[in-house]
Design a protein around this motif. Structure first.
Motif: not given
Length: 244
Positions: A57-65, A198-204
């Motif tokens: 999975e690829s997970l983004g962390l969002i929010g203000l400073n 695409n090669q299976g790496t999980t992204l934060l």
């Protein structure tokens, strides 16, 4: 933790003690500390944060400073230990949190390639195999024998990104690093990240660009003053975040 879960953040709290008054130098700090003249205010950067990330999975962390994004990434990377709660990791991590943090600025770019590789757990032989690819990707062919202290911030970022993204790590942590450098190189970095996914790496992934987050991520954690406001589909939450 389930077999397909690669990251589990379980009721994590992170507290920092902030000095309530200004201290101009270390000597003054020591004296006032010994005299117990410094008081501290508690600051909770993270409060009861829980979520899971599945392999690939690829997970983004969002929010203000100040919302706790970078603190959360550093906790997952093992740089910080949570005050309460736990983080479980099932795999190796390639952290791109503070580009060039492991560099010795007096050493050349070439020497720093092998130094950083060792810090990431690679042998000298492995780094020799990756070396040409690192030089090619960073586009620093003419500068590899130049001390890194003479590099611009963009050149340091190129070298650090090229080193951190060798091989195929289980987890890639990226914090605001794509905002450094020219637009063409940012696109090049995005293509490499997509290839790793695409090669299976999980992204934060942390970025002030919600468009980048929506393009690279399928899930999002929206942090607000250290608390999880929303967790779920990147497109849906990203559009809500853009309207807020």
């Amino acid at each position: 933790m389930g077999q397909d879960t690669i990251i589990k953040v379980d009721h994590v709290y992170m507290k920092f003690n902030l000095a309530s008054e200004r201290v101009d130098n270390f000597k003054e700090y020591v004296i006032k500390t010994l005299k117990k003249q410094i008081s501290y205010d508690e600051f909770w950067a993270l409060k009861d944060v829980s979520f899971e990330v599945k392999k690939g999975e690829s997970l983004g962390l969002i929010g203000l400073n100040g919302s706790g994004k970078s603190t959360m990434l550093k906790t997952i990377a093992g740089v910080l230990k949570p005050t309460k709660g736990s983080v479980a990791i099932n795999g190796n991590i390639a952290p791109l949190i503070e580009l060039g943090a492991g560099f010795d600025m007096d050493l050349t770019a070439r020497e720093n390639v092998f130094l950083n590789g060792a810090l990431l757990g690679y042998s000298r032989r492995e780094m020799q195999e990756y070396y040409d690819d690192i030089v090619s990707f960073s586009e620093l062919h003419d500068f590899m024998n130049v001390p890194v202290k003479n590099f611009s911030s963009g050149m340091v970022s190129r070298l650090a990104f090229a080193i951190a993204t060798i091989g195929v790590p289980d987890i890639l942590i990226v914090d605001e690093v794509l905002s450094v450098g020219d637009f063409r190189f940012q696109e090049k970095c995005e293509r490499r990240i997509k290839a790793m996914l695409n090669q299976g790496t999980t992204l934060l992934f942390v970025s002030h660009s919600i468009e980048q987050v929506m393009m690279l991520c399928n899930k999002v954690v929206w942090l607000d003053h250290g608390v999880v406001k929303r967790f779920g589909d990147a497109k849906e939450i990203g559009e809500e975040y853009s309207r807020s």
